[in-house]
Design a protein around this motif. Structure first.
Motif, PDB file in Angstrom:
ATOM      1  N   ASP A 427      12.104  -8.575   6.707  1.00 57.95           N
ATOM      2  CA  ASP A 427      10.795  -8.005   6.493  1.00 57.95           C
ATOM      3  C   ASP A 427      11.005  -6.490   6.615  1.00 57.95           C
ATOM      4  OD1 ASP A 427       7.955  -7.746   6.513  1.00 57.95           O
ATOM      5  OD2 ASP A 427       8.069  -7.515   8.682  1.00 57.95           O
ATOM      6  N   LYS A 428      10.125  -5.706   6.058  1.00 56.28           N
ATOM      7  CA  LYS A 428      10.341  -4.259   6.161  1.00 56.28           C
ATOM      8  C   LYS A 428       9.721  -3.685   7.429  1.00 56.28           C
ATOM      9  CE  LYS A 428       8.039  -1.170   3.613  1.00 56.28           C
ATOM     10  NZ  LYS A 428       7.470  -0.104   4.455  1.00 56.28           N
ATOM     11  N   THR A 429       8.378  -3.719   7.454  1.00 57.10           N
ATOM     12  CA  THR A 429       7.699  -3.021   8.542  1.00 57.10           C
ATOM     13  C   THR A 429       7.951  -3.701   9.881  1.00 57.10           C
ATOM     14  OG1 THR A 429       6.014  -2.544   6.912  1.00 57.10           O
ATOM     15  CG2 THR A 429       5.487  -2.025   9.203  1.00 57.10           C
ATOM     16  N   GLU A 458      -9.496  -1.370  11.596  1.00 55.97           N
ATOM     17  CA  GLU A 458      -8.101  -1.488  12.012  1.00 55.97           C
ATOM     18  C   GLU A 458      -7.953  -1.801  13.497  1.00 55.97           C
ATOM     19  OE1 GLU A 458      -6.056  -2.054   9.880  1.00 55.97           O
ATOM     20  OE2 GLU A 458      -5.366  -0.354   8.679  1.00 55.97           O
ATOM     21  N   SER A 461      -6.856  -5.278  14.214  1.00 52.97           N
ATOM     22  CA  SER A 461      -5.645  -5.825  13.591  1.00 52.97           C
ATOM     23  C   SER A 461      -4.408  -5.556  14.441  1.00 52.97           C
ATOM     24  CB  SER A 461      -5.452  -5.194  12.210  1.00 52.97           C
ATOM     25  OG  SER A 461      -4.154  -5.437  11.723  1.00 52.97           O
ATOM     26  N   HIS A 463      -1.417  -5.304  12.989  1.00 51.90           N
ATOM     27  CA  HIS A 463      -0.410  -4.736  12.097  1.00 51.90           C
ATOM     28  C   HIS A 463       0.002  -3.349  12.575  1.00 51.90           C
ATOM     29  CE1 HIS A 463       1.601  -3.719   8.348  1.00 51.90           C
ATOM     30  NE2 HIS A 463       1.524  -4.991   8.024  1.00 51.90           N
ATOM     31  N   LEU A 465       0.696  -0.792  10.927  1.00 50.72           N
ATOM     32  CA  LEU A 465      -0.010   0.241  10.169  1.00 50.72           C
ATOM     33  C   LEU A 465      -1.390   0.490  10.771  1.00 50.72           C
ATOM     34  CD1 LEU A 465       0.761  -0.790   6.484  1.00 50.72           C
ATOM     35  CD2 LEU A 465       1.692   1.176   7.709  1.00 50.72           C
ATOM     36  N   GLY A 493      -1.105  -9.924   4.038  1.00 53.17           N
ATOM     37  CA  GLY A 493      -0.259  -9.154   3.127  1.00 53.17           C
ATOM     38  C   GLY A 493      -1.028  -8.108   2.349  1.00 53.17           C
ATOM     39  N   VAL A 494      -2.322  -8.003   2.587  1.00 53.28           N
ATOM     40  CA  VAL A 494      -3.139  -7.028   1.866  1.00 53.28           C
ATOM     41  C   VAL A 494      -3.887  -6.113   2.831  1.00 53.28           C
ATOM     42  CG1 VAL A 494      -5.055  -6.703   0.256  1.00 53.28           C
ATOM     43  CG2 VAL A 494      -3.427  -8.571  -0.102  1.00 53.28           C
ATOM     44  N   SER A 509      -3.967  -2.400   1.353  1.00 52.48           N
ATOM     45  CA  SER A 509      -3.114  -1.855   0.291  1.00 52.48           C
ATOM     46  C   SER A 509      -3.888  -1.682  -1.010  1.00 52.48           C
ATOM     47  CB  SER A 509      -1.932  -2.777   0.061  1.00 52.48           C
ATOM     48  OG  SER A 509      -2.365  -3.919  -0.634  1.00 52.48           O
ATOM     49  N   VAL A 540       0.745   3.229   1.395  1.00 48.87           N
ATOM     50  CA  VAL A 540      -0.640   3.654   1.247  1.00 48.87           C
ATOM     51  C   VAL A 540      -1.606   2.651   1.876  1.00 48.87           C
ATOM     52  CG1 VAL A 540      -2.437   4.333  -0.383  1.00 48.87           C
ATOM     53  CG2 VAL A 540      -0.039   4.824  -0.885  1.00 48.87           C
ATOM     54  N   THR A 582       9.064  -7.406   1.147  1.00 51.67           N
ATOM     55  CA  THR A 582       7.989  -6.624   1.749  1.00 51.67           C
ATOM     56  C   THR A 582       6.697  -6.711   0.968  1.00 51.67           C
ATOM     57  OG1 THR A 582       7.312  -4.430   2.466  1.00 51.67           O
ATOM     58  CG2 THR A 582       8.758  -4.536   0.547  1.00 51.67           C
ATOM     59  N   GLY A 583       5.634  -6.518   1.700  1.00 53.03           N
ATOM     60  CA  GLY A 583       4.331  -6.481   1.069  1.00 53.03           C
ATOM     61  C   GLY A 583       3.983  -5.073   0.596  1.00 53.03           C
ATOM     62  N   ASP A 584       4.821  -4.134   0.954  1.00 53.93           N
ATOM     63  CA  ASP A 584       4.574  -2.742   0.589  1.00 53.93           C
ATOM     64  C   ASP A 584       4.918  -2.518  -0.886  1.00 53.93           C
ATOM     65  OD1 ASP A 584       3.815  -0.160   0.956  1.00 53.93           O
ATOM     66  OD2 ASP A 584       5.166   0.232   2.633  1.00 53.93           O
ATOM     67  N   LYS A 610       6.618 -14.310  -0.299  1.00 55.58           N
ATOM     68  CA  LYS A 610       7.820 -14.192   0.524  1.00 55.58           C
ATOM     69  C   LYS A 610       8.455 -15.573   0.696  1.00 55.58           C
ATOM     70  CE  LYS A 610       6.412 -10.091   3.224  1.00 55.58           C
ATOM     71  NZ  LYS A 610       6.179  -9.506   4.555  1.00 55.58           N
ATOM     72  N   ASN A 631       2.391 -11.094   8.882  1.00 57.41           N
ATOM     73  CA  ASN A 631       2.471 -11.346   7.443  1.00 57.41           C
ATOM     74  C   ASN A 631       3.788 -11.964   7.012  1.00 57.41           C
ATOM     75  OD1 ASN A 631      -0.057 -10.366   7.057  1.00 57.41           O
ATOM     76  ND2 ASN A 631       0.609  -8.322   6.464  1.00 57.41           N
TER      77      ASN A 631
HETATM   78  P1  ADP Z   1       5.919  -5.723   5.318  1.00 55.09           P
HETATM   79  O1  ADP Z   1       6.401  -6.834   4.469  1.00 55.09           O
HETATM   80  O2  ADP Z   1       6.523  -4.418   4.959  1.00 55.09           O
HETATM   81  O3  ADP Z   1       6.033  -5.991   6.780  1.00 55.09           O
HETATM   82  P2  ADP Z   1       3.175  -6.580   5.190  1.00 55.09           P
HETATM   83  O4  ADP Z   1       3.388  -7.782   4.356  1.00 55.09           O
HETATM   84  O5  ADP Z   1       2.928  -6.738   6.636  1.00 55.09           O
HETATM   85  O6  ADP Z   1       4.374  -5.541   4.989  1.00 55.09           O
HETATM   86  O7  ADP Z   1       1.967  -5.773   4.583  1.00 55.09           O
HETATM   87  C1  ADP Z   1       1.967  -5.456   3.190  1.00 55.09           C
HETATM   88  C2  ADP Z   1       1.002  -4.367   2.881  1.00 55.09           C
HETATM   89  O8  ADP Z   1      -0.307  -4.812   3.123  1.00 55.09           O
HETATM   90  C3  ADP Z   1       1.181  -3.128   3.732  1.00 55.09           C
HETATM   91  O9  ADP Z   1       2.104  -2.250   3.169  1.00 55.09           O
HETATM   92  C4  ADP Z   1      -0.224  -2.563   3.737  1.00 55.09           C
HETATM   93  O10 ADP Z   1      -0.398  -1.751   2.612  1.00 55.09           O
HETATM   94  C5  ADP Z   1      -1.115  -3.764   3.640  1.00 55.09           C
HETATM   95  N1  ADP Z   1      -1.669  -4.194   4.906  1.00 55.09           N
HETATM   96  C6  ADP Z   1      -1.497  -5.380   5.512  1.00 55.09           C
HETATM   97  N2  ADP Z   1      -2.164  -5.449   6.663  1.00 55.09           N
HETATM   98  C7  ADP Z   1      -2.782  -4.252   6.821  1.00 55.09           C
HETATM   99  C8  ADP Z   1      -3.636  -3.693   7.830  1.00 55.09           C
HETATM  100  N3  ADP Z   1      -3.993  -4.369   8.929  1.00 55.09           N
HETATM  101  N4  ADP Z   1      -4.070  -2.447   7.654  1.00 55.09           N
HETATM  102  C9  ADP Z   1      -3.707  -1.750   6.566  1.00 55.09           C
HETATM  103  N5  ADP Z   1      -2.920  -2.216   5.607  1.00 55.09           N
HETATM  104  C10 ADP Z   1      -2.462  -3.457   5.705  1.00 55.09           C
END
Ligand code: ADP
Ligand code: MG
Length: 748
Positions: A427-429, A458, A461, A463, A465, A493-494, A509, A540, A582-584, A610, A631
């Motif tokens: 996973d990335k983040t 937020e 959440s 996450h 981010l 993922g969004v 996103s 973003v 990644t979801g990014d 994924k 995610n």
């Molecule tokens: P990754 O695979 O890098 O861990 P995620 O699948 O967790 O990323 O998330 C994918 C994308 O969804 C993020 O890059 C972001 O843009 C958006 N996202 C998901 N959850 C949130 C959140 N709680 N707040 C803002 N953006 C979010």
């Protein structure tokens, strides 16, 4: 008398089982038989006697004296921790304090086991000397025979007693075979060989026990990390209490060199704390008031006052130890196969022995003596000892070594799989990146509303981010209006969505744009700004209200400094494909993928996409997924091997097959190499024990098999199998802090 150690809630939520250490479990097969016997006792039906970790889990109402009798017959004993108080009192104090009793019992177990095997060794030496004496020409023949018989009795009496008992009950296991073979050899006048066989078999048993004990004991070393007492502060008064009595909210005093008793928060004092027992990371971490500390970590400098946040049995260390112990007893497919094989093997050998004794003399007029002798030798080949040992020592050693590195492998199966991994998805983040993103840029169309909506949503959440957005808004506009979002839903993922004063709001996103019906002009402006942020490689996050975009944040998360080294080391360790899921968006993904040296990357994925990628990878080999559970929990579950970051979500840590306690990737390549080595050693061990058996059996065709060749074929294999398994423990573990990966980290 005996003291209880740990409570185990039944899976069904019914009665509780207590746990004892058991020493001297020298063979997996007899362990299973003893378990069956204990289960037949009153209250014994739920008992588990666990070979790999040397434990007994049983209903406390069971008659322990009977249990002891059963164990004793096979040379095993319950461990009695030396607390010097009665069973009842001990049980009261110790139930629910696994670590204290665990550590104490581990020490007692070690000593007692050592004592036992020393005694066994001396008896063997004694019988060997007697055996050697019979070769002195001056010793008269009759004395020689007496010496031989005495030597047989000294080295083989315990096997003999067990064998006899089994024979009476018509139970045919290894001891039965040995007993029949030895008796037969003495009857046909082969004393000398019978003596040699008894001595070698005794040595073999001793080795077997030794190997497993070594592997188990290295785990007890982990238990020694468990603190035993705590100094509780009540005003000015200091009271020393046992760990079991520590309560949430107690304030404890931890002096330099002492262990922190349980998970808690620093109230006063600053000190470097070594958390190696929990994370495997040996560089001390500085702890200040307000920071969390782990039970079992060592305060290396100053004086700390710590508020206890968890009773000991819920602390991270207690959980780890429990987990590692449980892990040892889960059988791998290889072990299950060996068990099944061993079950059928012994009876098959007995039939073969009977045929060898009967067929040549009856059908081909061969001399009886010669074939009775061959038949007895074949009985000895019936011991599956080396085979049964080929897997558990290596697995327990491998898991223990990994645990020392801070890599918790939750079962032998997972260690076997880790050794076979061809592809690893990340996973990335939070996995490849530090998971502490910062808002770098922001483009606001309605600054006030933008901050208020983003921060309010937020804050609901987990996450990484989300945390960054909340921090950023708090720093910029501390007084941002606090809205009351209702009906918060996660869009996996969004992002998120919720109602604020009856208006639907979104944070997440760019995928959200599809759900908003924006006017053409506004859409063009947002797209342009989005493209600008993305071109900078920023992640973003946008906030929107009904059909209006309020603003955009551009966030950047630092690559984990160890990532490039780890990916290189993974490739060297034989992992062919390293993939980022990644979801990014692609621009953010590409930079991270390129800098960490991954072989492929896929961006813009929803959680289920994924999973699809994991399934595609799984079609081509064994695939592991590393993630933090945000995610990516479905992908972690879909992979052959789910690897969770130690600071990931609780559910990810709980359901993953492997947990990286240090919350960095640094030790993963080493763990894979250990797993690969364990896998190779197991395969080789199985091959070796089977080959030697086969050779011994083939030797009967020309009639060349002798009793001592038969016993040597098993003993040779046992020695090699045991030593090879234990070598896994030996490997040098350059302390986590010295690995190149971490050095980079500390330079930055
Ligand atoms: P990754 O695979 O890098 O861990 P995620 O699948 O967790 O990323 O998330 C994918 C994308 O969804 C993020 O890059 C972001 O843009 C958006 N996202 C998901 N959850 C949130 C959140 N709680 N707040 C803002 N953006 C979010
Ligand atoms: Mg993530």
């Amino acid at each position: 008398m005996n003291t209880t150690m740990k409570n185990h809630p039944e899976p069904g939520g019914g009665s509780q089982r207590v746990e004892f250490r058991v020493q001297g479990l020298s063979c997996a097969n007899c362990t299973r038989e003893m378990q069956e016997e204990i289960q037949r006792l009153e209250h014994g039906q739920d008992a588990s006697l666990l070979y790999n970790s040397g434990r007994l889990l049983v209903d406390p109402a069971v008659d322990l004296q009977q249990v002891e009798r059963i164990l004793k017959r096979d040379g095993a004993t319950l461990i009695k921790p030396d607390y010097g108080f009665s069973k009842e009192a001990a049980a009261k104090v110790e139930i629910g304090s696994p670590a204290q009793a665990g550590a104490a019992a581990a020490g007692t177990a070690g000593e007692a086991e050592e004592h036992e095997s020393r005694l066994g060794l001396w008896l063997l030496v004694l019988s060997a000397v007697m055996y050697a004496a019979t070769f002195i020409p001056a010793v008269p023949g009759a004395v020689g025979i007496v010496l031989d018989l005495a030597a047989i009795v000294i080295s083989g009496y315990s096997t003999f007693l067990r064998g006899l008992r089994n024979l009476i009950r018509l139970k045919f296991n290894m001891d039965t075979l040995m007993t029949v073979a030895l008796t037969g050899a003495v009857i046909i006048g082969e004393w000398k060989e019978a003596t040699l066989v008894a001595i070698l078999f005794g040595l073999n048993e001793l080795l077997e026990g030794y190997g497993m004990n070594r592997a188990r004991r290295s785990l007890s070393a982990l238990l020694e990390a468990a603190p035993k007492e705590a100094v509780v502060l009540q005003g000015e008064r200091e009271t020393v209490v046992s760990i079991a009595r520590l309560k949430v909210g107690d304030v404890v005093l931890v002096r330099a060199g002492e262990k922190i008793p349980s998970d808690g928060t620093v109230l006063e004092g600053t000190s470097a704390v070594n958390e190696a027992a929990i994370t495997g990371e040996s560089i001390p971490v500085t702890k200040q008031p307000g920071q969390q500390v782990f039970g079992g970590s060592v305060n290396s400098e100053g004086l700390l006052q710590v508020r206890i946040d968890k009773p000991y049995e819920d602390s991270s260390l207690a959980k780890i130890m429990h987990l590692v112990q449980e892990a040892q007893d889960k059988k791998t497919p290889t072990e299950l196969f060996i068990d099944r094989f061993a079950k059928g093997y012994t009876p098959a050998i007995m039939i073969l022995a009977a045929l060898v004794i009967l067929v040549p003399p009856l059908l081909f007029g061969q001399p009886w003596m010669k074939w009775v002798y061959e038949g007895l030798a074949i009985l000895i080949v019936g011991c599956p000892c080396a085979l049964v040992l080929s897997s558990p020592i290596a697995l327990v050693s491998g898991m223990t070594r990994c645990a020392r590195l801070g890599v918790l492998v939750k079962g032998g199966v997972h260690l076997e799989q880790l050794g076979k991994v061809d592809a690893i998805a990340f996973d990335k983040t939070g996995t490849l990146t530090k998971g502490q993103p910062e808002v770098q840029r922001e483009i606001a169309y309605d600054p006030q509303r933008f901050h208020a909506v983003a921060a309010s949503l937020e804050s609901g959440s987990l996450h990484p981010l989300a945390a960054a957005v909340v921090r950023h808004v708090a720093a910029r506009s501390g007084g941002a209006e606090r809205l009351q979002p209702a009906g918060l839903v996660t869009l996996p993922g969004v992002g998120l969505s919720a109602e604020v004063n009856g208006v639907r709001c979104f944070v997440g996103s760019e995928a959200l744009l599809a759900q908003l019906s924006l006017g053409g002009e506004e859409r063009a402006r947002v797209d342009e700004d989005l493209a600008r942020l993305k071109a900078e490689g920023l992640t973003v996050v946008l906030a929107a209200e009904s059909a209006r975009v309020l603003g955009l944040f551009g966030l950047a998360d630092e690559l984990r400094p160890e990532a490039p080294d780890v990916v290189r080391a993974l490739h060297r360790a034989g992992v062919v494909r390293t993939v980022m899921l990644t979801g990014d968006h692609a621009a953010a993904a590409q930079g991270i993928a390129a800098r960490s040296g991954l072989t492929e990357w896929h961006a813009g994925l929803l959680p289920e996409q994924k999973v699809a990628h994991i399934q595609a990878l799984a079609g081509r080999g064994t695939v592991a997924m590393v993630g933090d559970g945000i995610n990516d929990a479905p992908a972690l579950a879909a992979a052959d091997l789910g690897i969770a970051m130690g600071q990931g979500t609780d559910s990810a840590v709980e359901t993953a097959d492997i947990v990286l306690m240090q919350d960095h990737l640094g030790q993963l390549p080493r763990a894979i190499r250990i797993a690969r080595r364990a896998g190779r050693i197991i395969a080789w061990n199985i091959g070796l024990s089977l080959t030697l058996k086969l050779i011994a059996l083939l030797l009967t065709i020309p009639g060349w098999l002798t009793l001592w060749i038969a016993v040597m074929s098993d003993m040779g294999a046992t020695i090699i199998v045991t030593l090879l398994g234990l070598t896994i423990l030996l490997g040098k573990d350059p302390k986590a802090g010295n690995s190149p990966a971490v050095r980079v980290a500390s330079n930055n």
